[in-house]
Design a protein around this motif. Structure first.
Motif, PDB file in Angstrom:
ATOM      1  N   GLU A 135     -25.810   5.875 -25.506  1.00 26.05           N
ATOM      2  CA  GLU A 135     -26.035   5.893 -26.941  1.00 26.05           C
ATOM      3  C   GLU A 135     -26.677   7.211 -27.381  1.00 26.05           C
ATOM      4  O   GLU A 135     -26.210   7.848 -28.310  1.00 26.05           O
ATOM      5  N   SER A 136     -27.704   7.648 -26.651  1.00 25.56           N
ATOM      6  CA  SER A 136     -28.379   8.868 -27.102  1.00 25.56           C
ATOM      7  C   SER A 136     -27.520  10.105 -26.839  1.00 25.56           C
ATOM      8  O   SER A 136     -27.534  11.043 -27.632  1.00 25.56           O
ATOM      9  N   GLN A 137     -26.748  10.105 -25.758  1.00 25.72           N
ATOM     10  CA  GLN A 137     -25.840  11.222 -25.486  1.00 25.72           C
ATOM     11  C   GLN A 137     -24.821  11.380 -26.609  1.00 25.72           C
ATOM     12  O   GLN A 137     -24.599  12.456 -27.135  1.00 25.72           O
ATOM     13  N   LYS A 138     -24.220  10.244 -26.984  1.00 25.57           N
ATOM     14  CA  LYS A 138     -23.197  10.268 -28.028  1.00 25.57           C
ATOM     15  C   LYS A 138     -23.783  10.793 -29.332  1.00 25.57           C
ATOM     16  O   LYS A 138     -23.161  11.505 -30.083  1.00 25.57           O
ATOM     17  N   ARG A 139     -25.021  10.385 -29.567  1.00 25.44           N
ATOM     18  CA  ARG A 139     -25.657  10.804 -30.818  1.00 25.44           C
ATOM     19  C   ARG A 139     -25.826  12.308 -30.874  1.00 25.44           C
ATOM     20  O   ARG A 139     -25.628  12.924 -31.894  1.00 25.44           O
ATOM     21  N   ILE A 140     -26.189  12.848 -29.732  1.00 32.07           N
ATOM     22  CA  ILE A 140     -26.381  14.299 -29.692  1.00 32.07           C
ATOM     23  C   ILE A 140     -25.030  14.981 -29.931  1.00 32.07           C
ATOM     24  O   ILE A 140     -24.897  15.909 -30.715  1.00 32.07           O
ATOM     25  N   ASP A 141     -23.984  14.446 -29.275  1.00 33.61           N
ATOM     26  CA  ASP A 141     -22.659  15.059 -29.387  1.00 33.61           C
ATOM     27  C   ASP A 141     -22.046  14.879 -30.778  1.00 33.61           C
ATOM     28  O   ASP A 141     -21.500  15.795 -31.351  1.00 33.61           O
ATOM     29  N   GLN A 142     -22.113  13.661 -31.263  1.00 38.91           N
ATOM     30  CA  GLN A 142     -21.343  13.363 -32.477  1.00 38.91           C
ATOM     31  C   GLN A 142     -22.209  13.039 -33.687  1.00 38.91           C
ATOM     32  O   GLN A 142     -21.700  12.737 -34.768  1.00 38.91           O
ATOM     33  N   ARG A 143     -23.497  13.008 -33.480  1.00 37.24           N
ATOM     34  CA  ARG A 143     -24.441  12.658 -34.532  1.00 37.24           C
ATOM     35  C   ARG A 143     -24.190  11.281 -35.110  1.00 37.24           C
ATOM     36  O   ARG A 143     -24.462  11.005 -36.259  1.00 37.24           O
ATOM     37  N   LYS A 144     -23.565  10.422 -34.336  1.00 38.76           N
ATOM     38  CA  LYS A 144     -23.488   9.037 -34.811  1.00 38.76           C
ATOM     39  C   LYS A 144     -23.500   8.055 -33.648  1.00 38.76           C
ATOM     40  O   LYS A 144     -23.167   8.401 -32.512  1.00 38.76           O
ATOM     41  N   SER A 145     -23.869   6.846 -33.987  1.00 40.48           N
ATOM     42  CA  SER A 145     -24.033   5.808 -32.976  1.00 40.48           C
ATOM     43  C   SER A 145     -22.689   5.240 -32.527  1.00 40.48           C
ATOM     44  O   SER A 145     -21.746   5.161 -33.310  1.00 40.48           O
ATOM     45  N   ILE A 146     -22.629   4.828 -31.249  1.00 34.90           N
ATOM     46  CA  ILE A 146     -21.381   4.177 -30.833  1.00 34.90           C
ATOM     47  C   ILE A 146     -21.521   2.651 -30.821  1.00 34.90           C
ATOM     48  O   ILE A 146     -20.542   1.951 -30.816  1.00 34.90           O
ATOM     49  N   PHE A 147     -22.747   2.154 -30.834  1.00 36.47           N
ATOM     50  CA  PHE A 147     -22.934   0.701 -30.764  1.00 36.47           C
ATOM     51  C   PHE A 147     -23.478   0.070 -32.051  1.00 36.47           C
ATOM     52  O   PHE A 147     -23.382  -1.131 -32.245  1.00 36.47           O
ATOM     53  N   PHE A 148     -24.075   0.880 -32.897  1.00 34.25           N
ATOM     54  CA  PHE A 148     -24.706   0.326 -34.103  1.00 34.25           C
ATOM     55  C   PHE A 148     -23.982   0.799 -35.361  1.00 34.25           C
ATOM     56  O   PHE A 148     -23.468   1.912 -35.363  1.00 34.25           O
TER      57      PHE A 148
END
Ligand code: KG4
Ligand code: ZN
Length: 365
Positions: A135-148
């Motif tokens: 979740e935190s990796q994705k946020r850094i990459d895409q600036r958005k959540s993958i689960f929420f």
């Protein structure tokens, strides 16, 4: 925050005395010990939990359960924090766990984190998985959540609630049972049919005896399935079963038990799935998260998996390991970790001071 943390969880909200050690390393929550001392056999004699008896048994069991959970640690000093259920639940049962936790926190000078039992059921899904890191990796990459945002369905013996989870630690209740909870309905129907306590596993077992899909003659209501909200009601379903057993005579009821069980189970599943899917669509949920004792039901898990695949194909489905669906303390330690994580380590003691912990038997999300 330290790279590696060890949290002791304590849970005594109902009829399980539980303690667990959870290690958190590289964002992964790993169970070191998970001790559950169940009082089910004692309460089965009475057909349900007797609060007086439950509290007395917790008091008798808590030290032994803690000793077993702390088995591989030399002392409480090696633990970073303690998390304890402070509600909702039976007040005298909660008291035993909270007082034990306060004693340990005071003697060991540890932060003591109060945990809502229902939030514990939700966080059971994050044990043993790489989700937090992902979740935190994705946020850094895409600036958005993958689960929420996620839609959480908590189905236990005392509660049926739909919760919108916008992020870790961001919860909002959007619906709940207006009368009996789904687990309570399982338990009461099992009592009517003379199957014993707890009813969920007994009904699930009877239902497996019916293989064909068509359920002859037995047809129970799906209360509030089409209501324009996210609330539930299961007491009418229980009453429908009662009337049915009165209509059939005793002998016939016995013969029809597997069919009745299959239909009751299906009625509960239909309502839970319909409402959860509706909430997921309304709030554009990226994941569906299940928790609570009823989430251990195999048929419910199977049907949820199918529906999410077919109707919510962009969403993830989180199902806790069946052993983590029913009450345990690992989920309480996990919930404690997420509360701790939000706060800078220097403030842990001030925020999680054992003197501030209050028990609330009706604690809300
Ligand atoms: O979460 P939980 O262990 O305790 C509470 O917080 O209440 O949930 C207990 C409930 C009981 O009503 C029990 O009958 C139900 O969960 N349950 C099940 C199953 N296992 C436990 N219901 C349906 N199917 C099951 N396999
Ligand atoms: Zn529970």
């Amino acid at each position: 925050m330290k790279k590696e943390l060890t949290i002791l969880g304590i849970e005594t909200s109902c009829d399980e005395t539980a303690a667990s050690l959870l290690k958190i390393k590289n964002c992964k929550l790993k169970i070191m010990t998970n001790i559950v001392s169940s009082q089910v056999k004692i309460h089965a004699q009475y057909g349900g939990v007797v609060p007086e008896v439950a509290a007395r048994k917790h008091a008798e069991n808590i030290i032994g359960v803690l000793e077993n959970a702390l088995n591989n640690q030399k002392s409480i000093l090696q633990i970073d924090a303690i998390a304890v259920t402070n509600g909702p639940g039976l007040i005298t049962s909660l008291l035993v766990g909270v007082e034990a936790a306060k004693t340990l926190a005071f003697l060991g000078r540890k932060p003591l984190i109060p945990v809502n039992h229902l939030i514990g059921h939700i966080y059971a899904n994050f044990i043993g998985k790489e989700i937090i890191e992902l979740e935190s990796q994705k946020r850094i990459d895409q600036r958005k959540s993958i689960f929420f945002p996620a839609i959480c369905l908590v189905v236990s013996g005392g509660h049926t609630e739909l919760i919108l989870m916008k992020d870790f630690e961001k919860f909002k209740k959007i619906g709940q049972s207006l009368d009996d909870a789904a687990g309570e309905c399982f338990d009461k129907v099992a009592k009517i049919l003379g199957l014993g306590y707890p009813g969920g596993p007994k009904i699930a077992n009877e239902a497996t005896k019916i293989k064909n899909k068509k359920i002859e003659n037995i047809d129970f209501p799906r209360p509030m399935i089409n209501s324009d909200d996210f609330n539930f009601s299961f007491s009418g379903l229980k009453t429908a079963v009662l009337y049915k057993t009165q209509e059939l005579d005793k002998l016939k009821t016995k013969k029809f038990i597997p069919i009745i069980c299959k239909e009751v189970q299906q009625a509960i599943i239909d309502v839970l799935i319909t409402k959860t899917v509706k909430a997921a669509k309304r709030f554009k949920a990226k994941s569906i998260i299940l928790g609570g004792g009823v989430a251990a039901n195999q048929e419910l898990r199977k049907q949820f998996t199918k529906v999410v695949k077919e109707k919510l194909f962009n969403s993830y489905l989180f199902l806790p390991d069946p052993s983590l669906c029913t009450d345990n303390a690992a989920m309480i330690a996990a919930a404690g970790y997420f509360k701790l994580k939000k706060i800078s380590q220097k403030d842990w003691f001030k925020k999680f001071d054992w003197r501030k912990i209050k028990i609330d038997p009706n604690l809300e999300i």
